[in-house]
Design a protein around this motif. Structure first.
Motif, PDB file in Angstrom:
ATOM      1  N   GLU A 148      44.573  41.934  35.322  1.00 48.02           N
ATOM      2  CA  GLU A 148      44.422  43.176  34.559  1.00 48.02           C
ATOM      3  C   GLU A 148      43.305  44.036  35.141  1.00 48.02           C
ATOM      4  N   SER A 160      50.104  42.949  37.932  1.00 52.71           N
ATOM      5  CA  SER A 160      50.594  41.908  37.035  1.00 52.71           C
ATOM      6  C   SER A 160      50.115  40.547  37.531  1.00 52.71           C
ATOM      7  N   GLN A 161      50.122  39.571  36.628  1.00 51.86           N
ATOM      8  CA  GLN A 161      49.728  38.220  37.026  1.00 51.86           C
ATOM      9  C   GLN A 161      50.694  37.676  38.075  1.00 51.86           C
ATOM     10  N   ARG A 201      44.896  35.949  34.286  1.00 54.92           N
ATOM     11  CA  ARG A 201      45.473  37.083  33.568  1.00 54.92           C
ATOM     12  C   ARG A 201      44.455  38.222  33.457  1.00 54.92           C
TER      13      ARG A 201
END
Length: 236
Positions: A64, A69-70, A60
């Motif tokens: 970022e 996005s993950q 995650r």
């Protein structure tokens, strides 16, 4: 009473022209980057993040830092291990120039000049702060990235350097490959540690890097005859 035609002015008044509707520019829909280009951008940002924070970060946080996005990160790379492997291929192995092998073997150029040129370029191009930190972090995590690079790239370079040095100085080449490699590390290790001192330890020595490398090359060439075997039939 009849309606007056449009744009007909009253007596004594100014003519009023009807205004054409203002055309506003259409907003362009954001273009989606090709997959290969997006992967390259993510790898660049991931390398920067790993170099500063190590390899233990959660995906995650990595996503970022990469500005995605993950979910997108996982669509580009199936796992964190796969991402690290691609960063390694791009940032560690990918920066080594195969032409260096050719240049080191070029006997039309004096050996000392070849070694100085190679290690100046190696220092400036490859031994950057980011490269060193990625390499050290991967070693601390007991990953096989550092040993793989050393075995695949550095060992071959050292074999060339020692073989060319033996030829230049009229010496034999050690029969034991491990011995040969250790002789090469005398110079390679000195240059690598110079980069660590300057770019990791922030050593503020003002001696120019080129001058230090030249000293290390000269010291290596001076000491090698005592470390290499004499050629068969030559006098000890």
């Amino acid at each position: 009473m009849k309606a007056k035609p449009k744009d007909v002015a009253e007596p004594g008044s100014k003519t009023v022209k009807s205004r054409a509707p203002i055309k506003r520019p259409m907003k362009k829909a954001p273009q989606r980057l090709p997959r290969a280009e997006r992967q390259a951008r993510v790898l660049e940002k991931a390398a920067e993040y790993f170099a500063e924070h190590g390899l233990n970060a959660q995906t995650r946080a990595i996503a970022e830092a990469c500005g995605v996005s993950q979910r997108l990160l996982y669509s580009l790379f199936p796992s964190k291990a796969a991402l690290i492997d691609e960063v390694y291929k791009r940032e560690i192995v990918g920066t080594f120039k195969a032409i260096w092998f050719v240049q080191l073997k070029d006997r039309s150029v004096p050996l000392e000049s070849r070694l100085n040129t190679f290690y100046r370029e190696y220092y400036e191009t490859l031994l950057t702060r980011q490269w060193l930190r990625l390499f050290l972090y991967s070693s601390l995590e007991d990953l096989q990235l550092a040993p793989a690079y050393t075995n695949a790239v550095v060992t071959h370079a050292l074999e060339i350097i020692v073989t060319e040095t033996a030829h230049e100085l009229g010496c034999g080449v050690p029969a034991d490959p491990a011995h040969l490699t250790e002789v090469g590390w005398l110079l390679h290790g000195a240059v690598s540690h110079l980069a660590i001192r300057r770019r990791i330890y922030s050593n503020d020595n003002t001696t120019p890097v080129d001058a230090v490398i030249a000293m290390q090359v000269r010291a290596f060439l001076t000491s090698v005859p005592a470390l290499l075997p004499a050629l068969a039939g030559s006098r000890a």
